[in-house]
Design a protein around this motif. Structure first.
Motif, PDB file in Angstrom:
ATOM      1  N   TYR A 212      84.607 -16.177 -11.368  1.00  0.00           N
ATOM      2  CA  TYR A 212      85.103 -17.045 -12.440  1.00  0.00           C
ATOM      3  C   TYR A 212      86.200 -17.977 -11.924  1.00  0.00           C
ATOM      4  CZ  TYR A 212      87.432 -18.654 -16.653  1.00  0.00           C
ATOM      5  OH  TYR A 212      87.994 -19.460 -17.595  1.00  0.00           O
ATOM      6  N   VAL A 295      81.028 -14.532 -17.852  1.00  0.00           N
ATOM      7  CA  VAL A 295      81.447 -15.864 -18.300  1.00  0.00           C
ATOM      8  C   VAL A 295      81.254 -16.890 -17.181  1.00  0.00           C
ATOM      9  CG1 VAL A 295      83.448 -17.250 -18.973  1.00  0.00           C
ATOM     10  CG2 VAL A 295      83.005 -15.061 -20.090  1.00  0.00           C
ATOM     11  N   VAL A 298      77.539 -17.943 -17.222  1.00  0.00           N
ATOM     12  CA  VAL A 298      77.091 -18.829 -18.300  1.00  0.00           C
ATOM     13  C   VAL A 298      77.731 -20.209 -18.169  1.00  0.00           C
ATOM     14  CG1 VAL A 298      78.797 -18.272 -20.103  1.00  0.00           C
ATOM     15  CG2 VAL A 298      76.440 -18.849 -20.734  1.00  0.00           C
ATOM     16  N   ASP A 299      78.985 -20.275 -17.708  1.00  0.00           N
ATOM     17  CA  ASP A 299      79.624 -21.571 -17.504  1.00  0.00           C
ATOM     18  C   ASP A 299      78.977 -22.346 -16.364  1.00  0.00           C
ATOM     19  OD1 ASP A 299      81.309 -21.030 -19.597  1.00  0.00           O
ATOM     20  OD2 ASP A 299      83.139 -20.863 -18.399  1.00  0.00           O
ATOM     21  N   PHE A 319      72.247 -13.514 -14.927  1.00  0.00           N
ATOM     22  CA  PHE A 319      73.074 -13.517 -16.139  1.00  0.00           C
ATOM     23  C   PHE A 319      72.482 -12.612 -17.211  1.00  0.00           C
ATOM     24  CE2 PHE A 319      73.556 -15.755 -20.350  1.00  0.00           C
ATOM     25  CZ  PHE A 319      74.855 -15.345 -20.595  1.00  0.00           C
ATOM     26  N   ALA A 379      79.904 -15.305 -24.198  1.00  0.00           N
ATOM     27  CA  ALA A 379      78.727 -15.517 -23.356  1.00  0.00           C
ATOM     28  C   ALA A 379      77.432 -15.394 -24.148  1.00  0.00           C
ATOM     29  CB  ALA A 379      78.734 -14.529 -22.193  1.00  0.00           C
ATOM     30  N   LYS A 382      77.243 -18.589 -26.417  1.00  0.00           N
ATOM     31  CA  LYS A 382      76.991 -19.771 -25.595  1.00  0.00           C
ATOM     32  C   LYS A 382      75.596 -19.720 -24.990  1.00  0.00           C
ATOM     33  CE  LYS A 382      79.051 -22.755 -22.138  1.00  0.00           C
ATOM     34  NZ  LYS A 382      80.305 -23.077 -21.427  1.00  0.00           N
TER      35      LYS A 382
END
Length: 468
Positions: A212, A295, A298-299, A319, A379, A382
């Motif tokens: 991250y 996270v 997904v980002d 993911f 997550a 999103k």
């Protein structure tokens, strides 16, 4: 002051005697908390309806539900004095750091969602305390030192907001700071299979947190510079390939096939005291580390170019596997997740070794934790908005967010607070042998309120709710 029960999303004050709300900080542990209020989302004149109302269901009748959280967000900004953030409950860093980065990223996303200038103005004003007009990072605690160490992946995290600041302001200071950050990242040492070391002082170590801290910035740099090739242990590749390979190596080395969870840390040399001598992994499944990892995925997926479709599909599969694995451990009562994911309700005696300041041991029970639960909620929602999941997974994210609000969004004489946040946790170094990755260690770390590591993900999950 008597207890205040908030069933729904607006603040329903059933009893508040002789005490006005103030803007003070609440940083007490869960064990010492008193008189708090459970916040959900609607007002009803009938007690029976209040008791049965759901935070999320009743939000359909808001804006009262959103107004409650909006008020909390306002308090975080109002209580931040100049360059000193209200949301950092560890200590004032005085330089570029990931804790501020997590919070500022959520404010930047609030600006994108609402187009309300106050969020962009707040981020710009705060960042400009730490980056001068020439693009140099400042150290507000020691002017003789740089405000950007570049010796840890944590240092990279906050710089992801600079792409947006440069886009919205065209201020060249942010571009220089971006390039300084990128140079530091590309000079970071690597493990033998290509992962960035978590810190220079943690040789050969990969932490889930680090994915991250580095990869969203790394990807954004590639997207804004028409990709670029990098050398990884002597092999040339694109940044897009490098990012995928780092996730693949984490999946290969840190995923437990039986538990369907990821270990917090991995030492490729298998020599550090907390690492298993055969696998190189740490001992336990720490919730927030799983949250950081999920996270980050997904980002990254959101902005990963479709022209690299094979790579992107691999990331999506990693993911989905990770988030489905952690969902196996969701608490059926609170709908949240435990600090040590697979150890529901366990109580252990944590001896004084894990409390170096006092040397006094005590019994500690595993608890549902806010920051990691917020990350998973974010997550899921999103992922739905990126068309990776069906509506049932979005609803699961809402369910988790609902559980966090009911359990830990509270009101007391200090104001509205978000409780149940593990303030800090890590692995090592050798001078901190108590940070050994054990169940006892993770349960010994302090629990508090309003820290960005919990608030930032909570706000990001809130934004995904508003997006729907």
């Amino acid at each position: 002051m008597k207890k205040i029960f908030l069933m729904g999303g607006a603040l329903v004050m059933l009893a508040l005697t002789g005490c006005a709300l103030d803007s003070g900080n609440s940083n007490s542990s869960m064990e010492s908390k008193s008189e708090t209020a459970v916040i959900s989302s609607s007002v009803s004149s009938e007690a029976s309806k209040l008791e049965s109302s759901s935070l999320i269901e009743s939000s359909k009748n808001e804006p009262t539900y959103f107004e409650t959280i909006d008020g909390y967000i306002e308090s975080l900004m109002d209580n931040t004095t100049g360059m000193i953030p209200y949301w950092n409950q560890e200590s004032f860093k005085g330089k570029w750091n990931y804790i501020d980065g997590v919070m500022l990223n959520s404010f930047m996303n609030l600006y994108k969602e609402t187009n309300d200038q106050k969020y962009l103005s707040f981020v710009t004003r705060f960042v400009n305390y730490y980056i001068d007009e020439s693009g140099n990072f400042l150290n507000l605690k020691d002017s003789k030192k740089s405000g950007f160490d570049g010796q840890a992946l944590d240092d990279i995290c906050e710089s992801r907001i600079l792409f947006d600041l440069y886009k919205y302001t065209n201020d060249s200071r942010y571009l220089k700071a971006i390039n300084t950050t990128y140079a530091a990242l590309t000079n970071t040492s690597r493990t033998d299979v290509g992962n960035f070391w978590h810190k220079t002082v943690y040789p050969n170590q990969v932490w889930l947190d680090g994915l991250y801290m580095a990869n969203p910035f790394y990807l954004e740099y590639a997207n804004n510079n028409n990709n670029t090739n990098v050398l990884v242990n002597g092999k040339e590749m694109t940044i897009y390939d490098d990012i995928l390979n780092q996730y693949k190596m984490v999946r290969k080395n840190m995923y437990d096939e039986n538990k369907h969870l990821y270990y917090h840390g991995y030492d490729s040399s298998k020599s550090i005291f907390w690492a298993d001598k055969e696998t190189g992994c740490s001992k336990s499944f720490w919730l927030r580390s799983m949250g950081w990892y999920i996270v980050s995925l997904v980002d990254v997926i959101e902005k990963y170019p479709d022209s690299y479709s094979a790579n992107k599909n691999e990331l999506i599969n990693i993911f989905k596997e990770a988030i489905n694995g952690v969902l196996e451990y969701q608490d059926s009562d609170t709908k949240m997740f435990y600090q040590v994911v697979d150890q529901k309700d366990v109580t252990v005696f944590v001896n004084g070794f894990y409390y170096p300041k006092t040397g006094l041991g005590r019994n500690v029970t595993n608890y549902v934790e806010t920051s990691g639960s917020s990350m998973i909620a974010y997550a899921l929602m999103k992922g739905y908005h990126l068309n990776l999941f069906d509506k049932a997974m979005y609803d699961k994210g809402v369910e988790i967010f609902d559980g966090i609000c009911k359990k830990y969004l509270t009101i007391s004489s200090s104001g509205i607070n978000l409780d149940g946040i593990c303030i800090t946790a890590g692995l090592g170094p050798e001078s901190s042998l108590y940070r050994d990755g054990s169940l006892e260690y993770y349960l010994s770390e302090s629990v508090g309120s309003n820290d960005a590591k919990g608030v930032g993900p909570f706000v990001m999950a809130y934004i995904e709710m508003k997006n729907n």
